[in-house]
Design a protein around this motif. Structure first.
Motif, short mmCIF file in Angstrom:
data_model
loop_
_atom_site.label_atom_id
_atom_site.label_comp_id
_atom_site.label_asym_id
_atom_site.label_seq_id
_atom_site.Cartn_x
_atom_site.Cartn_y
_atom_site.Cartn_z
N ILE A 10 -17.35 1.68 -16.70
CA ILE A 10 -17.63 0.26 -16.50
C ILE A 10 -19.04 -0.07 -16.97
O ILE A 10 -19.98 0.68 -16.73
CB ILE A 10 -17.51 -0.13 -15.01
N SER A 11 -19.16 -1.22 -17.61
CA SER A 11 -20.46 -1.79 -17.94
C SER A 11 -20.50 -3.18 -17.34
O SER A 11 -19.52 -3.92 -17.42
CB SER A 11 -20.64 -1.86 -19.46
N TRP A 40 -13.05 -7.48 -10.02
CA TRP A 40 -12.27 -7.70 -11.23
C TRP A 40 -11.04 -6.80 -11.15
O TRP A 40 -11.16 -5.58 -11.09
CB TRP A 40 -13.10 -7.38 -12.46
N TYR A 70 -8.12 -5.45 -13.32
CA TYR A 70 -7.80 -5.34 -14.74
C TYR A 70 -6.40 -5.87 -15.02
O TYR A 70 -5.52 -5.80 -14.16
CB TYR A 70 -7.88 -3.89 -15.23
N SER A 83 -13.75 0.75 -20.18
CA SER A 83 -13.27 1.59 -21.28
C SER A 83 -12.56 2.80 -20.71
O SER A 83 -13.09 3.47 -19.82
CB SER A 83 -14.44 2.06 -22.16
N PRO A 87 -11.79 -1.73 -25.38
CA PRO A 87 -12.19 -1.95 -23.98
C PRO A 87 -11.63 -3.28 -23.45
O PRO A 87 -11.44 -4.22 -24.21
CB PRO A 87 -13.71 -2.00 -24.03
N ALA A 88 -11.37 -3.31 -22.16
CA ALA A 88 -11.00 -4.56 -21.49
C ALA A 88 -12.30 -5.26 -21.14
O ALA A 88 -13.32 -4.62 -20.90
CB ALA A 88 -10.19 -4.26 -20.24
N ALA A 89 -12.29 -6.58 -21.11
CA ALA A 89 -13.51 -7.34 -20.80
C ALA A 89 -13.18 -8.60 -20.02
O ALA A 89 -12.08 -9.14 -20.14
CB ALA A 89 -14.24 -7.69 -22.09
N HIS A 142 -20.80 -10.28 -16.79
CA HIS A 142 -19.96 -9.86 -17.91
C HIS A 142 -19.64 -8.38 -17.72
O HIS A 142 -20.57 -7.57 -17.59
CB HIS A 142 -20.70 -10.06 -19.23
N THR A 181 -17.10 -4.87 -18.74
CA THR A 181 -16.15 -4.20 -19.64
C THR A 181 -15.68 -2.91 -18.98
O THR A 181 -16.40 -2.32 -18.17
CB THR A 181 -16.75 -3.86 -21.02
#
Length: 110
Positions: A45-46, A33, A35, A104, A18-20, A100, A102
Motif C-alpha cells: 500500500i502507498s 478503502w 478494494y 499493488s 495497481p489498484a488506486a 490518495h 494505491t
C-alpha cells in the motif's frame, strides 16, 4: 570476482496494474478503502494525504493502520503548532481529508 553478466532470459508475465482510489476521512481522521477486487496476499500500500492548506503552518501526515486482502485503513494526522514553544503535537485530522491510495499485488481469481 564475478564475470560479465550472462545473456538475458525471456521476459516474464506482465504483472497486474495497481489498484488506486481517493478516500475521505471520517470524524476520527480514519478512512477505510475496500478494494474492488480481492488480493491473493496482503498488497503493498502507498498512501499520500492531501494538505488542505499548504500555505499554513500545519502539516498533514498519514499512517497505515490495517491492511488485509480486501481493504486498507489509513489515518490522517495534522500538526498543531503551539505558539512560542516550538512544539508540533499531532492530532487526528478529522473529517473530510482526502488520501490518495494505491495497492499493488496479485489479484485473486474470480
Amino acid at each position: 570476482m564475478a564475470g560479465p553478466p550472462g545473456e538475458q532470459g525471456p521476459p516474464g508475465p506482465r504483472g497486474a496494474a495497481p489498484a488506486a482510489a481517493v478516500v475521505t476521512t471520517g470524524a476520527d481522521g480514519r478512512a477505510t478503502w475496500t478494494y474492488s477486487k480481492l488480493f491473493t496476499a496482503v498488497p503493498v500500500i502507498s498512501a499520500l494525504p492531501v494538505d488542505p492548506n499548504p500555505a499554513d503552518d500545519r502539516t498533514v501526515t498519514v499512517t497505515l493502520e490495517q491492511v488485509t486482502t480486501s481493504s486498507a485503513t489509513v489515518r490522517v494526522w495534522r500538526t498543531q503548532p503551539l505558539l512560542g514553544l516550538g512544539l508540533l503535537p499531532l492530532l487526528p485530522a478529522g473529517a473530510g481529508r482526502q488520501v490518495h491510495v494505491t495497492a499493488s499485488g496479485e489479484p485473486a481469481a474470480m
